[in-house]
Write a protein that holds these residues in place. Sequence first.
Motif, PDB file in Angstrom:
ATOM      1  N   LEU A  25       0.828  -1.202   0.000  1.00 13.62           N
ATOM      2  CA  LEU A  25       0.000   0.000   0.000  1.00 13.62           C
ATOM      3  C   LEU A  25       0.870   1.262   0.000  1.00 13.62           C
ATOM      4  N   VAL A  28       1.935   1.777  -3.472  1.00 12.13           N
ATOM      5  CA  VAL A  28       0.825   2.333  -4.252  1.00 12.13           C
ATOM      6  C   VAL A  28       0.733   3.836  -4.026  1.00 12.13           C
ATOM      7  N   PHE A  29       0.840   4.262  -2.778  1.00 11.65           N
ATOM      8  CA  PHE A  29       0.732   5.689  -2.472  1.00 11.65           C
ATOM      9  C   PHE A  29       1.880   6.486  -3.084  1.00 11.65           C
ATOM     10  N   LYS A  32       1.079   6.799  -6.620  1.00 13.05           N
ATOM     11  CA  LYS A  32      -0.102   7.648  -6.754  1.00 13.05           C
ATOM     12  C   LYS A  32       0.280   9.125  -6.734  1.00 13.05           C
ATOM     13  N   GLU A  51      -4.897  -0.843  -5.492  1.00 14.74           N
ATOM     14  CA  GLU A  51      -5.169  -0.487  -4.106  1.00 14.74           C
ATOM     15  C   GLU A  51      -6.320  -1.314  -3.541  1.00 14.74           C
TER      16      GLU A  51
END
Length: 166
Positions: A25, A28-29, A32, A51
């Motif tokens: 995660l 992913v952030f 992002k 996500e």
Amino acid sequence: MNGCEEQAGRLAECLEDINGSLVELCAVFRVKRQVLAGADMKALDDLLEREAAVAEVLFDAESRREVLVEDLAAQTGASSKRLVDVAAALPEGPGEVLLDAGIRLKSTVATLVREARIVATICQAAVEHYEKLIRIISGAEITGPVYTAGGCKTQAGRASIIDQAI
């Protein structure tokens, strides 16, 4: 190895699964942030799918963790279901393994929170920017002149984009 030690091993593995999901995660952030800065909507859609998949794995692991901790706390007679209390009720080896897994998990959570705050800040800045743009374009921030007994106190307001176009 007795039943409590086996259960502690399963709990440690579950904590590692949770930690792995949180690390994913975080990744992913981080991606992002770049995707939001580049306004790449296709990449953002892909990230949202990634996500969601990670969140599902995380939810499953957290559900397993709850059951394992409850069972282990009951088996050991721990004073609570907190990891530190369950670990203290176990023999030294399995207890240390659980505490180590918990420490790694706590560190990962702190990193994830920092990453999530960065993404939230970026999103909030974008929302504020576009809200201001909308107000400017629609003329919502345009005020007319203020008159007092002595006459016009302020300059006349600018005409909205629509007023200027007509």
